[in-house]
Design a protein around this motif. Structure first.
Motif, PDB file in Angstrom:
ATOM      1  N   PRO A   1       0.824  -1.206   0.000  1.00  0.00           N
ATOM      2  CA  PRO A   1       0.000   0.000   0.000  1.00  0.00           C
ATOM      3  C   PRO A   1       0.862   1.263   0.000  1.00  0.00           C
ATOM      4  O   PRO A   1       1.994   1.250   0.477  1.00  0.00           O
ATOM      5  CB  PRO A   1      -0.773  -0.111   1.316  1.00  0.00           C
ATOM      6  N   SER A   2       0.322   2.321  -0.569  1.00  0.00           N
ATOM      7  CA  SER A   2       0.992   3.613  -0.473  1.00  0.00           C
ATOM      8  C   SER A   2       0.703   4.216   0.892  1.00  0.00           C
ATOM      9  O   SER A   2      -0.360   3.994   1.467  1.00  0.00           O
ATOM     10  CB  SER A   2       0.475   4.559  -1.549  1.00  0.00           C
ATOM     11  N   ILE A   3       1.687   4.978   1.381  1.00  0.00           N
ATOM     12  CA  ILE A   3       1.548   5.618   2.689  1.00  0.00           C
ATOM     13  C   ILE A   3       1.577   7.123   2.471  1.00  0.00           C
ATOM     14  O   ILE A   3       2.531   7.645   1.898  1.00  0.00           O
ATOM     15  CB  ILE A   3       2.697   5.185   3.619  1.00  0.00           C
ATOM     16  N   TYR A   4       0.527   7.817   2.903  1.00  0.00           N
ATOM     17  CA  TYR A   4       0.415   9.257   2.669  1.00  0.00           C
ATOM     18  C   TYR A   4       0.660  10.025   3.961  1.00  0.00           C
ATOM     19  O   TYR A   4       0.126   9.679   5.013  1.00  0.00           O
ATOM     20  CB  TYR A   4      -0.965   9.601   2.111  1.00  0.00           C
ATOM     21  N   CYS A   5       1.481  11.073   3.855  1.00  0.00           N
ATOM     22  CA  CYS A   5       1.785  11.898   5.023  1.00  0.00           C
ATOM     23  C   CYS A   5       2.323  13.240   4.515  1.00  0.00           C
ATOM     24  O   CYS A   5       2.476  13.428   3.316  1.00  0.00           O
ATOM     25  CB  CYS A   5       2.831  11.202   5.909  1.00  0.00           C
ATOM     26  N   THR A   6       2.630  14.151   5.435  1.00  0.00           N
ATOM     27  CA  THR A   6       3.198  15.435   5.013  1.00  0.00           C
ATOM     28  C   THR A   6       4.675  15.254   4.654  1.00  0.00           C
ATOM     29  O   THR A   6       5.289  14.237   4.979  1.00  0.00           O
ATOM     30  CB  THR A   6       3.098  16.482   6.133  1.00  0.00           C
ATOM     31  N   LYS A   7       5.254  16.278   4.022  1.00  0.00           N
ATOM     32  CA  LYS A   7       6.651  16.199   3.609  1.00  0.00           C
ATOM     33  C   LYS A   7       7.603  16.052   4.810  1.00  0.00           C
ATOM     34  O   LYS A   7       8.511  15.193   4.769  1.00  0.00           O
ATOM     35  CB  LYS A   7       6.990  17.442   2.769  1.00  0.00           C
ATOM     36  N   PRO A   8       7.442  16.875   5.863  1.00  0.00           N
ATOM     37  CA  PRO A   8       8.351  16.662   7.003  1.00  0.00           C
ATOM     38  C   PRO A   8       8.258  15.246   7.555  1.00  0.00           C
ATOM     39  O   PRO A   8       9.276  14.633   7.903  1.00  0.00           O
ATOM     40  CB  PRO A   8       7.865  17.680   8.039  1.00  0.00           C
ATOM     41  N   THR A   9       7.051  14.701   7.615  1.00  0.00           N
ATOM     42  CA  THR A   9       6.896  13.326   8.119  1.00  0.00           C
ATOM     43  C   THR A   9       7.595  12.345   7.190  1.00  0.00           C
ATOM     44  O   THR A   9       8.301  11.432   7.651  1.00  0.00           O
ATOM     45  CB  THR A   9       5.400  12.975   8.263  1.00  0.00           C
ATOM     46  N   ALA A  10       7.437  12.535   5.881  1.00  0.00           N
ATOM     47  CA  ALA A  10       8.085  11.627   4.921  1.00  0.00           C
ATOM     48  C   ALA A  10       9.610  11.694   5.052  1.00  0.00           C
ATOM     49  O   ALA A  10      10.306  10.706   4.849  1.00  0.00           O
ATOM     50  CB  ALA A  10       7.656  11.973   3.500  1.00  0.00           C
ATOM     51  N   ASP A  11      10.134  12.875   5.418  1.00  0.00           N
ATOM     52  CA  ASP A  11      11.586  12.991   5.632  1.00  0.00           C
ATOM     53  C   ASP A  11      12.013  12.303   6.930  1.00  0.00           C
ATOM     54  O   ASP A  11      13.100  11.726   7.019  1.00  0.00           O
ATOM     55  CB  ASP A  11      11.993  14.473   5.727  1.00  0.00           C
ATOM     56  N   LEU A  12      11.169  12.420   7.940  1.00  0.00           N
ATOM     57  CA  LEU A  12      11.543  11.930   9.272  1.00  0.00           C
ATOM     58  C   LEU A  12      11.360  10.424   9.440  1.00  0.00           C
ATOM     59  O   LEU A  12      12.126   9.777  10.163  1.00  0.00           O
ATOM     60  CB  LEU A  12      10.708  12.655  10.347  1.00  0.00           C
ATOM     61  N   VAL A  13      10.356   9.861   8.781  1.00  0.00           N
ATOM     62  CA  VAL A  13      10.031   8.447   9.020  1.00  0.00           C
ATOM     63  C   VAL A  13      11.218   7.518   8.737  1.00  0.00           C
ATOM     64  O   VAL A  13      11.539   6.657   9.566  1.00  0.00           O
ATOM     65  CB  VAL A  13       8.765   8.030   8.237  1.00  0.00           C
ATOM     66  N   PRO A  14      11.915   7.661   7.594  1.00  0.00           N
ATOM     67  CA  PRO A  14      13.048   6.754   7.369  1.00  0.00           C
ATOM     68  C   PRO A  14      14.133   6.891   8.444  1.00  0.00           C
ATOM     69  O   PRO A  14      14.747   5.894   8.841  1.00  0.00           O
ATOM     70  CB  PRO A  14      13.588   7.187   5.993  1.00  0.00           C
ATOM     71  N   VAL A  15      14.333   8.119   8.940  1.00  0.00           N
ATOM     72  CA  VAL A  15      15.325   8.354   9.994  1.00  0.00           C
ATOM     73  C   VAL A  15      14.912   7.654  11.282  1.00  0.00           C
ATOM     74  O   VAL A  15      15.698   6.941  11.925  1.00  0.00           O
ATOM     75  CB  VAL A  15      15.470   9.879  10.251  1.00  0.00           C
ATOM     76  N   MET A  16      13.641   7.814  11.644  1.00  0.00           N
ATOM     77  CA  MET A  16      13.149   7.222  12.892  1.00  0.00           C
ATOM     78  C   MET A  16      13.138   5.692  12.807  1.00  0.00           C
ATOM     79  O   MET A  16      13.514   5.005  13.758  1.00  0.00           O
ATOM     80  CB  MET A  16      11.719   7.719  13.190  1.00  0.00           C
ATOM     81  N   LEU A  17      12.720   5.169  11.659  1.00  0.00           N
ATOM     82  CA  LEU A  17      12.642   3.705  11.515  1.00  0.00           C
ATOM     83  C   LEU A  17      14.036   3.072  11.429  1.00  0.00           C
ATOM     84  O   LEU A  17      14.252   1.984  11.953  1.00  0.00           O
ATOM     85  CB  LEU A  17      11.813   3.332  10.289  1.00  0.00           C
TER      86      LEU A  17
END
Ligand SMILES: [Zn+2]
Length: 464
Positions: free
Chosen positions: A83-99
């Motif tokens: 599935p595609s995951i939709y979020c804001t741009k800051p979230t899209a930048d942060l998620v890979p870092v956090m994960l």
């Protein structure tokens, strides 16, 4: 429409809401359970769980208790697609870092397990490779702009004022042939938050899901918090000539605390010689945060410009290597050291505690909630000594808790947001709160707005 809370029902972590309506199935968030003894087992169960085909995921923000189990979608599982995951741009930048950080912590814990250490967990749920694969599924969308993750569904994200990029989701979908609107608040911030812009009011909803982390209490005011911080820093750094150790979450809280220091130092209310941020994750979180100046508060943007121009009223250093981090342990006085984890259960803060807790002239300053069972909670509760790295370490440093810094709205502020709803929702569900908090908020909603709310129970299916 059917709603099922796979987490964050009766508790504040593990956010994951499964929505099903006219054949469309999607999730709002897919987070980890955190804190408490059974969190690891719950994560393992939740990760392995069969939830069937998912058309898309809406992600409210990058805190790990909202995004930490997303890598389950790195692979097509049980015949379902990616599935595609939709979020804001800051979230899209942060998620890979956090994960990626989460994957690293898990692999380290598994390695400890192989060496037979009790604090360890078993195999990691996911690896850095899974995170990279998952990251390709993230789609950034701006606040306020409608998009269609599915032909039957239209979504808009609104600023939730919680951390950078945090959103409430407004979802218009087909429900038994009619059009209905579901609004999920996500985590809501205080209006006085230092770091991010003030949240938007809620859009009109037929079905409203609202968080209740602080549904039973209000925070101390920012002014009182400032006064308290000024006093602690003066007493420890100037009078006692010690250090102040600040355990803080890497994303959000660390940046907010530094902006608070900036505000007080700029006003001449504190003299802080040295501020260290000893957390590579916090540094990455700061970079991602300040890359989106349109989403941060004016004073936080001013701090960022001053930092770039090397015009901060104190020396701010980010330590990267383990050697840099160890060097901090040789500093005897005048330093404020901010390090993760916020509840002292992991991370570099434990080294700083080992070196500074036994020293009477030093202080530990907590900036957030300390869950039962954590090392932070034991220190707050007045333990005379605590176990660290196999030793009992005496607690001689003074211990303080800063009451007013929270990324979550207090009770009055939650009510203020709800009161701003353009019309009364047909159904209100309360999640993301411990039972007392959820019930207290529900009672106040009934009393003041005549809304009858349902408190979400785990695993129960709600027809809305
Ligand atoms: Zn959050």
């Amino acid at each position: 429409m059917k709603l099922r809370f796979l987490g964050a029902a009766g508790e504040v972590t593990g956010s994951c809401l499964l929505v099903e309506s006219d054949g469309v199935r999607f999730l709002v968030d897919c987070g980890m359970f955190q804190g408490g003894r059974d969190a690891a087992a719950k994560n393992r169960r939740a990760y392995a769980r069969e939830i069937g085909p998912i058309d898309f995921v809406l992600l409210t923000h990058a805190h790990i208790d909202h995004c930490g189990l997303l890598p389950r979608f790195a692979w097509p599982r049980h015949g379902s697609g990616l599935p595609s995951i939709y979020c804001t741009k800051p979230t899209a930048d942060l998620v890979p870092v956090m994960l990626a950080d989460s994957a690293f912590v898990q692999s380290r814990s598994a390695a400890r397990g192989r060496r037979g250490r009790a604090s360890a967990t078993e195999t990691p749920l996911y690896t850095a490779d899974d995170v990279r694969r998952l990251a390709t599924r993230l789609h950034a969308v701006p606040y306020g702009v409608e998009f269609r993750p599915h032909p039957q569904v239209a979504v808009r994200l609104h600023n939730a004022g919680h951390i950078v990029g945090a959103a409430s989701a407004e979802v218009r979908l087909a429900d038994g042939g009619r059009r209905r609107t579901l609004v999920a608040s996500g985590d809501l911030g205080e209006d006085s938050a230092l770091l991010v812009r003030d949240r938007d009011p809620p859009p009109a909803a037929d079905v409203l899901v609202v968080e209740s982390t602080y549904g039973d209490r209000n925070h101390r005011s920012l002014q009182d918090t400032e006064t308290e911080l000024v006093e602690v820093l003066h007493e420890v750094l100037v009078e006692r000539r010690g250090n102040v150790i600040v355990p803080a979450f890497a994303l959000g809280r660390t940046q907010e605390f530094i902006v608070l220091l900036y505000r007080l130092a700029k006003a001449g209310r504190i003299r802080v010689p040295l501020v260290f941020v000893d957390s590579p994750l916090a540094q990455q979180a700061a970079e991602a945060t300040f890359a989106h100046l349109d989403a941060v508060d004016e004073e936080a943007a001013e701090f960022h410009r001053a930092e770039r121009a090397r015009k901060l009223p104190f020396t701010l250093r980010y330590t990267e290597s383990v050697e840099d981090s160890m060097f901090l342990n040789s500093i005897r006085s005048g330093a404020v050291v901010i390090a993760a984890s916020g509840m002292c259960d992991a991370g570099r803060v434990r080294h700083h505690l080992r070196h500074n807790l036994p020293r009477r002239e030093c202080a530990v300053l907590f900036t957030g909630f300390q869950a039962a069972g954590t090392l932070g909670r034991r220190i707050v509760d007045g333990a005379r000594s605590v176990p660290l790295f196999g030793d009992q370490v005496a607690v001689n440093a003074s211990v303080h808790t800063l009451g007013g810094l929270s990324a979550h709205a207090g009770q009055d502020s939650l009510m203020q947001w709800l009161r701003a709803a353009p019309r009364k929702p047909r159904k209100v569900l309360i999640n993301h709160g411990e039972p007392l908090a959820a019930h207290t908020l529900s009672a106040r909603l009934a009393r003041e707005l005549k809304w009858s709310a349902t408190i979400a129970e785990p695993e129960t299916e709600y027809e809305a």
